[in-house]
Design an enzyme around this catalytic site. Structure first.
Site, PDB file in Angstrom:
ATOM      1  N   LEU A  57     -30.119 -40.387  30.133  1.00 14.52           N
ATOM      2  CA  LEU A  57     -29.331 -40.563  28.893  1.00 14.52           C
ATOM      3  C   LEU A  57     -30.568 -40.570  27.728  1.00 14.52           C
ATOM      4  CD1 LEU A  57     -26.424 -43.026  29.762  1.00 14.52           C
ATOM      5  CD2 LEU A  57     -26.090 -40.616  29.392  1.00 14.52           C
ATOM      6  N   ASP A  58     -30.292 -40.219  26.653  1.00 15.53           N
ATOM      7  CA  ASP A  58     -31.175 -40.370  25.509  1.00 15.53           C
ATOM      8  C   ASP A  58     -31.216 -41.993  25.408  1.00 15.53           C
ATOM      9  OD1 ASP A  58     -31.462 -37.799  25.316  1.00 15.53           O
ATOM     10  OD2 ASP A  58     -29.639 -37.693  23.719  1.00 15.53           O
ATOM     11  N   ARG A  59     -32.561 -42.294  24.799  1.00 13.94           N
ATOM     12  CA  ARG A  59     -32.697 -43.701  24.546  1.00 13.94           C
ATOM     13  C   ARG A  59     -31.580 -44.471  23.770  1.00 13.94           C
ATOM     14  NH1 ARG A  59     -38.654 -45.551  22.856  1.00 13.94           N
ATOM     15  NH2 ARG A  59     -38.625 -47.783  22.687  1.00 13.94           N
ATOM     16  N   ARG A 159     -25.273 -34.198  20.532  1.00 12.70           N
ATOM     17  CA  ARG A 159     -25.645 -34.570  19.641  1.00 12.70           C
ATOM     18  C   ARG A 159     -25.887 -33.413  18.367  1.00 12.70           C
ATOM     19  NH1 ARG A 159     -30.899 -38.137  20.825  1.00 12.70           N
ATOM     20  NH2 ARG A 159     -31.032 -38.414  18.664  1.00 12.70           N
TER      21      ARG A 159
END
Length: 225
Positions: A57-59, A159
């Site tokens: 998962l992205d930060r 995104r």
């Protein structure tokens, strides 16, 4: 006690699903700040081995993150992600209101990098196929709460598809949106098939940042998400 110890949504002998907080990177960043690996030793729950993340998962993305508790499980779970048999649902607040109620975004994506902006994903015919279903759940003050169901697992897919497919960046997205405040993207649901065994699955509660933006947990419950 690790801050993640109390964020376990699912656990059995081979899997842990964590509610990862926004701001915690899965991979150790170059700046030396804390990452998931700094907490793995506190997530053994009686096992000798540290659990290992199966995906990313992205930060700045919160929510469901799968860890495998042994190498065999890690291999099987990784294969399930590659085969596209893992069910995933994300929720996000976007900086605008889509005219449609729901649709499917099909935009192939490729990675580009510039010295000025660093790297990002962009739509490109020569890119890798990427497909995301979406549905509008609620709208308020010129923004919308949207549920995204990715059918592929490309880097930054949701995104990028929000910006180039819906036409609106995710609120707070530092790369594809305004970058103001926290990024409102959350991995709401994750389910990993395990053959005859019941799937490993969990639903992560919405962070307070969503309620602060006017989109609370009750909206998802009303939509049965």
């Amino acid at each position: 006690m690790s801050l993640l110890h109390d964020r376990v949504l699912f656990i059995d002998g081979e899997a842990i699903i964590l509610d990862k907080p926004a701001g915690l990177p899965v991979d150790a960043p170059r700046d030396g700040s804390l990452a998931l690996e700094n907490h793995l030793s506190s997530l053994t729950f009686g096992f000798q081995r540290w659990p290992l993340p199966v995906h990313r998962l992205d930060r700045d993305t919160s929510g469901c993150l799968l860890l495998a508790r042994n190498p065999k499980a890690h291999k099987r779970f990784s294969a399930a992600f590659e085969a596209g048999t893992v069910a995933k649902r994300y929720v996000a607040v976007v900086d605008g209101v889509p005219a449609e109620e729901s649709s499917v975004i099909e935009l192939a994506l490729k990675k580009i990098s510039t010295q000025a902006q660093g790297w990002r994903m962009i739509p490109a015919r020569a890119g890798k196929a990427a497909i995301t279903e979406w549905r509008k759940i609620a709208e308020k003050d010129g923004r919308a709460l949207v549920v995204f169901t990715p059918r592929t697992g490309r880097t930054h897919q949701i995104r990028t598809h929000a910006l180039h497919g819906l036409g609106f960046g995710i609120v707070g997205d530092p790369v594809y949106g305004s970058g103001d405040g926290p990024m409102l993207l959350h991995s709401r649901f994750l389910s990993i098939p395990r053959g005859e065994k019941a799937p490993a699955e969990a639903t992560a509660p919405l962070p307070e940042t969503f309620a602060a933006a006017g989109f609370g947990q009750e909206l998802l419950e009303q939509a049965e998400l």
